[in-house]
Every structure is written in structure tokens, then in C-alpha cells.
Design a protein around this motif. Structure first.
Motif, PDB file in Angstrom:
ATOM      1  N   GLY A 327     -17.376  -6.666   7.936  1.00 19.14           N
ATOM      2  CA  GLY A 327     -18.768  -6.901   8.294  1.00 19.14           C
ATOM      3  C   GLY A 327     -19.557  -5.475   8.423  1.00 19.14           C
ATOM      4  N   GLY A 328     -18.848  -4.521   8.096  1.00 10.33           N
ATOM      5  CA  GLY A 328     -19.519  -3.224   8.037  1.00 10.33           C
ATOM      6  C   GLY A 328     -19.573  -2.576   6.519  1.00 10.33           C
ATOM      7  N   SER A 329     -19.501  -1.383   6.533  1.00 12.89           N
ATOM      8  CA  SER A 329     -19.660  -0.852   5.216  1.00 12.89           C
ATOM      9  C   SER A 329     -18.267  -0.710   4.789  1.00 12.89           C
ATOM     10  N   MET A 330     -17.733  -1.080   3.625  1.00 17.16           N
ATOM     11  CA  MET A 330     -16.235  -1.249   3.315  1.00 17.16           C
ATOM     12  C   MET A 330     -15.768  -0.942   1.970  1.00 17.16           C
ATOM     13  N   PHE A 331     -14.563  -0.639   1.747  1.00 16.76           N
ATOM     14  CA  PHE A 331     -14.223   0.075   0.413  1.00 16.76           C
ATOM     15  C   PHE A 331     -13.444  -1.109  -0.424  1.00 16.76           C
ATOM     16  N   GLY A 332     -14.175  -1.413  -1.728  1.00 16.85           N
ATOM     17  CA  GLY A 332     -13.596  -2.273  -2.426  1.00 16.85           C
ATOM     18  C   GLY A 332     -12.168  -1.653  -3.054  1.00 16.85           C
ATOM     19  N   ASP A 333     -11.496  -2.386  -3.711  1.00 15.59           N
ATOM     20  CA  ASP A 333     -10.271  -1.708  -4.077  1.00 15.59           C
ATOM     21  C   ASP A 333      -9.746  -2.595  -5.461  1.00 15.59           C
ATOM     22  N   LEU A 334      -9.097  -1.700  -6.272  1.00 17.44           N
ATOM     23  CA  LEU A 334      -8.594  -2.416  -7.536  1.00 17.44           C
ATOM     24  C   LEU A 334      -7.284  -3.178  -7.296  1.00 17.44           C
ATOM     25  N   GLY A 335      -6.488  -2.832  -6.323  1.00 20.72           N
ATOM     26  CA  GLY A 335      -5.513  -3.425  -6.005  1.00 20.72           C
ATOM     27  C   GLY A 335      -4.294  -2.879  -6.997  1.00 20.72           C
ATOM     28  N   VAL A 336      -4.478  -1.804  -7.499  1.00 18.21           N
ATOM     29  CA  VAL A 336      -3.545  -1.189  -8.247  1.00 18.21           C
ATOM     30  C   VAL A 336      -2.402  -0.491  -7.541  1.00 18.21           C
ATOM     31  N   PRO A 337      -1.175  -0.439  -7.759  1.00 17.16           N
ATOM     32  CA  PRO A 337      -0.265   0.461  -6.582  1.00 17.16           C
ATOM     33  C   PRO A 337      -0.399   1.633  -7.006  1.00 17.16           C
ATOM     34  N   GLY A 338      -0.427   2.655  -6.157  1.00 14.03           N
ATOM     35  CA  GLY A 338      -0.375   4.177  -6.204  1.00 14.03           C
ATOM     36  C   GLY A 338      -1.811   4.739  -6.676  1.00 14.03           C
ATOM     37  N   GLN A 339      -2.933   3.916  -6.197  1.00 12.70           N
ATOM     38  CA  GLN A 339      -4.080   4.422  -6.574  1.00 12.70           C
ATOM     39  C   GLN A 339      -4.399   5.852  -5.989  1.00 12.70           C
ATOM     40  N   ARG A 340      -4.103   5.927  -4.723  1.00 13.13           N
ATOM     41  CA  ARG A 340      -4.419   7.123  -4.135  1.00 13.13           C
ATOM     42  C   ARG A 340      -3.909   8.273  -4.679  1.00 13.13           C
ATOM     43  N   LEU A 341      -2.594   8.161  -4.966  1.00  9.90           N
ATOM     44  CA  LEU A 341      -1.923   9.374  -5.408  1.00  9.90           C
ATOM     45  C   LEU A 341      -2.342   9.479  -6.963  1.00  9.90           C
ATOM     46  N   GLY A 342      -2.479   8.580  -7.703  1.00  6.63           N
ATOM     47  CA  GLY A 342      -3.002   8.643  -8.827  1.00  6.63           C
ATOM     48  C   GLY A 342      -4.467   9.379  -8.945  1.00  6.63           C
ATOM     49  N   ILE A 343      -5.093   9.130  -8.114  1.00  5.38           N
ATOM     50  CA  ILE A 343      -6.608   9.896  -8.026  1.00  5.38           C
ATOM     51  C   ILE A 343      -6.366  11.290  -7.562  1.00  5.38           C
TER      52      ILE A 343
END
Ligand SMILES: Nc1nc2c(c(=O)[nH]1)N[C@H]1C(S)=C(S)[C@@H](COP(=O)(O)OP(=O)(O)OC[C@H]3O[C@@H](n4cnc5c(=O)[nH]c(N)nc54)[C@H](O)[C@@H]3O)O[C@H]1N2
Ligand SMILES: Nc1nc2c(c(=O)[nH]1)N[C@H]1C(S)=C(S)[C@@H](COP(=O)(O)OP(=O)(O)OC[C@H]3O[C@@H](n4cnc5c(=O)[nH]c(N)nc54)[C@H](O)[C@@H]3O)O[C@H]1N2
Ligand code: SF4
Ligand SMILES: [Mo]
Length: 737
Positions: A327-343
Motif C-alpha cells: 500500500g505504499g511506494s513499492m519496487f516492481g521486480d523483473l523476477g530475474v535471478p541475480g538482478q542485484r548482482l547483475g546491476i
């Protein structure tokens, strides 16, 4: 025989579902798709009118070459590509890759192939001359996220489906249909909030179409940062914030607290014109309402400190306990594994970050590898190594959309080579050496990567092309492949790219937008993970078995921050020195000669500069007018419909005025995207919106500065709101000159 084909609109961000009626190779009509799970039978007039754009007799259907007399002649693709290739090689040999540039406009974002191919090609070329509409739109969102999360592409979106108190500041979704958020039927989404007993509060200098349907809180333009600092002040001062929780999730809380002490609502009210009691009430509501969010957009991005303002939006959400929660300000997500490390890896490897690299002119930073478009003209006209000599413009009309179009116009004529890829002749490519006809969205298949994490209900749709390319139109990425082949002869990185492409083609897997999209679909939410998840999605499955699209998750998921923040400790940074330094720039000297403040506005039947040629959108006649309050008009002797001169320190324009109570006194609103002057191929646009110069409206960006000193320092964005102006009767102006 006609056929009905489900597809979707790619003009603006909700990507509404449409049904195309096609007869052979011809698009007959477009209508809203009732079976689309999210837009379910909604489309706006622009979406429906697009048939007229696809079939517009003014549309480009063949490559054009400029003649010495300034007119254009039709040539073949082979000739065009051969000549462009030779001239491009020449520029590269003489001046190097750093003299080649590209500006891609807003519609490029609505084509995966166009965006990816341009980005990869230009980044590998290594040129600093990559420009986009982003520096007039959204780049400070990326920079704010870089400082807060270490991740430039993290963009929180309001959880429209569940929020109970939504403060919209500097956005007008009833007209724009939402931005940096894909939320089909947004107007209904907002009404559902009030229907469930919630509140929608619109903080805006104008009583906008959105404000009229909900609660309006007027604010002085370009003072949002002060207002947001005051909200933070109240949250700390009244002990509303859950500091223990904040310390777990962030760093720099003490510095932030110390900074906001100076910004009590009673102190900022003089500038913002927001009553202190209202600020306190809103701060309390944002904290005490379990599901609350603050959402800002173009109005909070185009001020003098847009990066700071944008970061403050997230800080208010965080401190109120509303970031990354239901219900707040949220982060959408691609659901691709390893996204954070990839970025994180991508940022280390490439210029995909807020980099130390600065522009040759003005010393402004690059954002995701792009430089401020306001500097394009001076990068051409300022001599020396690294000057811009060859420019490609795709899906853009910077002469109208970027500050000081006249400066850019005359600079364009100094280029050694200018090539445009467009569906029309516009005010910018009137100066190109070559204009190449591009396909419209209905002549290409697409799955839009840039919007995947922005859907307020996670959703995926892929479409096939509904008709073949019209005339000789080609997709932009195929033209870029050709340019890659040309420059491979000269440039090592481009040669590697070209070789890679050739190898992939040889093994029967040519690199295409579909291949890249397929990868993301298969790895992402709902994807088949290459066989690991039975029945999961692939590009083919999505396009053929789910032509109306699929909802891949009912709701946005909370608790994404640990995947989003790329700092090792996974904590948000609240006091980046670069951001804090911006607070010092909030002081404003009032300008006696230019006492009024200019803001922008969007119109329901326009899309920036390029839909003024569709008869359906011109019905009943169109006017281009400045809106001002009677309290400002009366003392200036101005009446409804009068022609006025609007002047700033940087330029002047003339257009009719409309007098309305629906705007804060002291503020004048003028839509951008007008100023069709006959140089483009838009016959009907040139004849619409009459004024004393004939028709076509006026280019509001003549009032905006392209001086590097006037650009926002952290993102290099143009300052297009809150600009000091004066308005006077056109007749008086005539007598004076
Ligand atoms: N019909 C239509 N839809 C469009 C477009 C279009 O041209 N026409 N363009 C598309 C594009 S490219 C984009 S980026 C999106 C933009 O989407 P939005 O940002 O929702 O659209 P805008 O109309 O620019 O809204 C900005 C609002 O900010 C207000 N504003 C201006 N200055 C300030 C200020 O200093 N403070 C505050 N608080 N408010 C301020 C303006 O009055 C305006 O209501 O819309 C997209 N949708
Ligand atoms: N004063 C002021 N200025 C602004 C703004 C503002 O709020 N106020 N808003 C800014 C914003 S948010 C934006 S996004 C920019 C927009 O700025 P631009 O993107 O530079 O300009 P547009 O008017 O969107 O022009 C788009 C061009 O793309 C072409 N086109 C459409 N579809 C395609 C396609 O599929 N392929 C190709 N190759 N061409 C295509 C159209 O014919 C048109 O010529 O304007 C910015 N300028
Ligand atoms: S709101 Fe209109 S222009 Fe935007 S995607 Fe939907 S139909 Fe297209
Ligand atoms: Mo935009």
C-alpha cells in the motif's frame, strides 16, 4: 477480408490493450481491447487516432536526401545507407568516434530494439555524445536512486491497488495516464482509493484535471523540496518516525534529522505558500495511515533541484514507514535471478551509472551514459577535440522539446552529417542530410523491457507486428546493425560487436530484440526458466497463447529493498553529500522584471510534439494558449483570448491567453510541443492553433535556458518549471519594438 488482432498501444506508459482491424497489409482501425486484463476496454483518444498516423499521407515512406536548395528528394535505401556509411566513416577517420552522437526521443523508449541497439552501439563506440529526452524528463530519478540505493534503475511506484492515502505532487495522471508507473485505467484506480474511504491529495500549482476530481493543495512552483523537507521536519519533530526501524534500513539518519530542523513548515510557508497547519496534517496522515504513499513526476523533476526533490520524495516515503511496504511506494521486480548482482556488475563494467565522466561543455555529469540534451547545440558549435560532428536523431524532435530550439537549429546546420530516423518530417529533421523512414509500433513486434518493473499490477504482454512495414519503412535496430557493420572497419569495440552478431547469425541465433526479450521473459516472473518451470512463459507463448497479455502476480511484493539496494550493507543512504549540497541551492532571488512563474502542462489530445496531425485529435479546432489567473490578467489589462507576449530572461514567444481561476495566482501554464512552423511535413499541425504568426502554436522552450549554468547540477536536467517570466499585451509589445 478483415482480421482482428489483439495488440497494445505504445504511445504512453499504461500500454493499453487494443484490437487492430487489419485488411491485408492495411490497418483499418483500432479499438479498446475488452479482454485486456488491466485496461479492459479503455483507450484514450490518442490511442484510437493512431490509425490516422499509420496511414497519414504526410508520413515518411521513403528515404529522403537533402538537396542543396534545402528541399528533399527521394532516394533508395541502398543509396542512403551507402552515402551515410561513407560520410560516417569519414567523420570517424578525421575526428574519431567521440565526434559521433545520437539523440533518441521519447518514442524510442517504447521499442525494445530501438532503445537497446542505440544504447549498446553508442556506448561501445565510447562517445560522450549520447543524448535523450530523459534530460527533459526523468534523469534525476536515476541519479536520486543512484545516491539513495546505489542502483540507478530502482524506481518506486505507488501501490495504486492498495494505497489509502496518496499524495500526488507534480503529476497529472488523469491527463498523462501515469508516468514512471504503468497503471492502465489510472483514473479509475484513483477513484477506487476514495471509494474505499481513502484520500487522494494533489499538490500542484494548477487546479489540474486530476486535482479537480480529488483534493487540491496549491503550491508555488519549484518549492516542492522545501515542502518535502518540512514534512520530514514534522515527522521527526513530532516524534512520528519509527527511528529504530529507520536505523536498521538506512544510514545517515542523524545528518538528515539535523538538516531538516531548519525547515519547519512555519519557515518554508513563505516560499511554498502551503499553510503550516496543512503540512503538519499531511505529515501526520502519511505516518498514521497504514497504507500511504507520495508520488511525484514531471513537476517535481523539472525544477532547479530536481534530483534533491526526487530523493526527498523517497525519503518522505521511507521516514513515514511507507517505502517498500504494502500500500505504499513499492519496487516492481523483473523476477530475474541475480538482478542485484547483475546491476552492480554492470555499473562497475560500463558507463551504466552516474559517472565521473563529465561533458566537454559545461562539465555536467552523465546519467546512464547520456549527457544533457540542452548542451547539444554548444557541443556542435564549441570547436576543439571531441566536438560533435555527426548526429543521428531518432524518434525525437529536440528543436521543439529541448531548451532554446533556435540555438540548436542553427547549430545543426554546422554538422558534417545529420541523419534522422522518424515516421514524419518534423521541425528538427528539416535540417537533416538524410531522413530514414521508421516503422510505427504496429509494424513491429514488441515486448517492452523498460516498463516491466513499473506495472502497478505485474503484467506481461508481447505483440506480433499487426501489419508489415508501410512504404519502405524499416525498424531502427536494423539500420543500427548496418551502421555497426560500417564502423566495424574503423573501431575495435564496434568490430567486436559486429563479429559477435555475425557469429550468432551463423549459428542460426541472430541477435534480435525478440531474442533478448525471450531471455528476460523466460528468466523472469512467470517464465519457463528454460524448461525448469513447466508451462512457464516464453516469447512465443506470450505472444501467441496470451495475445491479450497475462497478469503474472496479483500484487506488487513488499520487501524488495534488499534486492534493490546495491550497497554491500543493503542500507539506503540518506545523506549523500552531493544531495545535501543541493539544499544550499534552494534559496531564490526573486526577479522583479519577471515576477510570474512558468509551468508546463500536457493536453489530452497531444503527445509532446507529434500528434498534432491526426484529424481526430484536431476535431473542433485546437488552440495553443497560456493559462493565467484573473488576478494577474486584470492588472495587466489582459482579456480572454488576447494575444500576449511571454518573456523570460532567455527568450520571448507570443500566443493567446486563457483566463482561469484553475491556477494559482502568480503562475502561468503553457503546454510544450507546439511551435510547428511549416518546416516539418505536418500539414495539418502547421495549420492548427492559430496565432499572430499564422498557426502551429508557439515553442514554449524558447523561454527556457540551455546555459550549462542553468541546468540542474546532478542530472543536467533542463529547468522547465518555475521559470521567471512576464506576460504583456502583444499590442503594447509591438509599439515598444
Ligand atoms: N495526453 C498526454 N499524455 C502524456 C503526454 C502528453 O504529451 N500528452 N506525455 C507523456 C510523457 S512524455 C510524460 S513524461 C508523462 C508525464 O506525466 P505527468 O508528470 O503526470 O504529466 P504532466 O502533465 O507533465 O504533470 C506535471 C504536473 O506538475 C505540475 N507542476 C509543474 N510545476 C510544478 C512544481 O514546481 N511543483 C508541483 N508540485 N507541481 C508542478 C503541473 O501543473 C502538472 O500538473 O506524460 C505522458 N503522457
Ligand atoms: N517545456 C517543456 N518541454 C518538455 C517537456 C515539458 O514538460 N515541458 N517534457 C519533456 C518530455 S517529458 C519529453 S519525453 C520530451 C519529448 O521530446 P522528444 O522525444 O524529442 O519529442 P517528441 O515530440 O516526443 O517527438 C517524437 C518524434 O518521434 C517520432 N516517432 C514516433 N514514433 C516513432 C517510432 O516508432 N520510430 C521513430 N523513429 N520515430 C517515431 C515522431 O514523429 C516525432 O518526430 O519533451 C520534453 N520537453
Ligand atoms: S492512455 Fe492512450 S496513448 Fe496512452 S497507452 Fe493508453 S491508449 Fe495509448
Ligand atoms: Mo516524457
Amino acid at each position: 477480408m478483415t482480421q482482428e488482432k489483439p495488440t497494445y498501444c505504445r504511445i504512453c506508459e499504461p500500454l493499453c490493450g487494443l484490437i487492430a482491424t487489419v485488411d491485408g497489409d492495411r490497418l483499418i482501425s483500432l479499438r479498446p481491447d475488452k479482454q485486456h486484463p488491466l485496461s479492459s476496454g479503455f483507450a484514450c483518444p490518442k490511442g484510437i487516432a493512431f490509425t490516422e498516423i499509420v496511414n497519414d499521407p504526410d508520413r515518411l515512406r521513403h528515404p529522403l536526401r537533402r538537396r542543396p536548395d534545402g528541399g528533399f528528394e527521394q532516394i533508395s535505401w541502398d543509396t542512403a545507407l551507402a552515402e551515410i556509411g561513407d560520410r560516417l566513416l569519414d567523420v570517424h577517420r578525421t575526428h574519431g568516434g567521440n565526434s559521433i552522437g545520437w539523440y533518441f526521443g521519447n518514442p524510442a523508449t517504447f521499442s525494445t530494439g530501438h532503445t537497446l541497439w542505440t544504447a549498446v552501439f553508442m556506448n561501445l563506440l565510447g562517445t560522450p555524445h549520447i543524448y535523450s529526452a530523459g534530460s527533459q524528463d526523468v534523469n534525476n530519478r536515476f541519479v536520486a536512486s543512484h545516491f539513495l540505493y546505489g542502483n540507478p534503475v530502482a524506481a518506486p511506484i505507488p501501490d495504486i491497488n492498495r494505497v489509502d492515502y496518496l499524495m500526488i505532487i507534480g503529476a497529472n495522471p488523469v491527463v498523462s495516464h501515469g508516468s514512471v508507473m504503468s497503471s492502465p485505467r489510472i483514473r479509475e484506480g484513483l477513484h477506487a482509493i476514495t471509494a474505499r474511504g481513502g484520500t487522494v491529495l494533489v499538490v500542484d500549482p494548477r487546479h489540474t484535471e486530476t486535482a479537480r476530481e480529488f483534493d487540491w493543495l496549491p503550491i508555488t512552483p519549484d518549492t516542492d523540496a522545501l515542502f518535502l523537507l518540512s514534512l520530514l521536519h514534522v515527522m521527526f519533530d513530532e516524534g512520528l518516525a519509527d527511528e529504530k526501524r529507520l536505523r536498521r534500513r538506512s544510514r545517515g539518519l542523524d545528518e538528515l534529522k539535523a538538516t531538516v530542523t531548519a525547515y519547519a513548515p512555519e519557515v518554508t510557508a513563505e516560499r511554498t505558500d502551503v499553510p503550516p497547519a496543512r503540512v503538519r496534517e499531511i505529515a501526520r496522515a502519511l505516518v498514521s495511515t497504514e497504507r500511504a504513499a507520495v508520488y511525484g513526476r514531471v513537476g517535481t523533476s523539472l525544477g532547479r533541484t530536481g534530483t534533491l526533490t526526487t530523493a526527498l520524495l523517497d525519503m518522505v516515503n521511507l521516514v513515514a514507514g511507507n517505502l517498500d511496504v504494502v500500500g505504499g511506494s513499492m519496487f516492481g521486480d523483473l523476477g530475474v535471478p541475480g538482478q542485484r548482482l547483475g546491476i552492480a556488475a554492470l555499473q562497475r563494467m560500463s558507463r551504466f551509472r552516474w559517472s565521473g565522466r563529465r561533458s566537454r561543455v559545461g562539465g555536467l555529469p552523465q546519467v546512464l551514459g547520456t549527457a544533457p540534451a540542452s548542451l547539444m547545440a554548444k557541443e556542435i558549435t564549441t570547436p576543439g577535440a571531441g566536438a560533435l560532428r555527426a548526429l543521428f536523431v531518432s524518434a525525437g524532435n529536440p528543436v521543439l522539446s529541448v531548451p532554446n530550439g533556435d540555438e540548436l537549429l542553427s547549430a545543426l546546420d554546422q554538422l558534417d552529417l545529420m541523419v534522422s530516423l522518424d515516421i514524419y518530417r518534423n521541425e528538427t529533421n528539416a535540417h537533416a542530410d538524410y531522413i530514414l523512414p521508421a516503422t510505427t509500433m504496429y509494424e513491429r513486434e514488441d515486448f517492452l523491457l523498460p516498463f516491466q518493473a513499473l506495472f502497478t499490477t505485474p503484467f506481461k504482454q508481447a505483440t506480433r507486428a499487426v501489419i508489415p512495414p508501410q512504404g519502405q519503412a524499416r525498424e531502427e535496430w536494423t539500420v543500427i546493425n548496418h551502421l555497426i557493420g560500417v564502423l566495424a572497419r574503423e573501431n575495435l569495440m564496434i568490430r567486436m560487436l559486429h563479429t559477435g552478431n555475425a557469429l550468432a547469425a551463423r549459428i542460426g541465433r541472430p541477435v534480435t530484440p525478440r531474442l533478448v526479450s525471450d531471455l528476460v521473459i523466460r528468466l523472469g516472473t512467470g517464465g519457463d526458466r528454460f524448461g525448469l518451470r513447466r508451462g512457464g512463459l516464453t516469447y512465443r507463448k506470450l505472444a501467441d497463447e496470451h495475445p491479450h497479455g497475462v497478469v503474472v502476480a496479483d500484487r506488487l511484493a513488499a520487501g524488495q529493498l534488499s534486492k534493490t539496494v546495491t550497497f554491500a550493507d543493503r542500507r539506503i543512504r540518506l545523506s549523500a553529500p552531493e544531495l545535501m549540497a543541493e539544499i544550499g541551492r534552494l534559496a531564490v532571488v526573486s526577479d522583479g522584471e519577471y515576477p510570474l512563474r512558468l509551468i508546463g502542462m500536457r493536453e489530452i489530445r497531444s503527445e509532446n510534439s507529434w500528434q498534432h496531425n491526426a484529424p481526430m485529435l484536431l476535431r473542433g479546432g485546437r488552440a495553443h494558449a497560456a493559462r493565467m489567473h484573473p488576478d494577474d490578467a486584470t492588472p495587466r489589462g489582459l482579456g480572454e483570448g488576447d494575444l500576449v507576449t511571454v518573456a523570460s530572461r532567455h527568450g520571448r514567444i507570443s500566443l493567446p491567453v486563457t483566463i482561469t481561476e484553475d491556477i494559482k495566482p502568480g503562475v502561468v501554464a503553457i503546454p510544450h510541443g507546439w511551435g510547428h512552423n511549416g518546416s516539418g511535413g505536418w500539414t495539418r499541425a502547421n495549420a492548427a492553433a492559430p496565432n499572430d504568426l499564422g498557426a502551429g502554436g508557439a515553442n514554449v522552450n524558447a523561454l527556457i535556458s540551455s546555459d550549462p549554468a542553468d541546468l540542474e547540477r546532478l542530472a543536467g536536467m533542463a529547468n522547465m518549471t518555475g521559470v521567471p517570466i512576464e506576460v504583456s499585451a502583444r499590442a503594447a509589445d509591438r509599439m515598444a519594438t
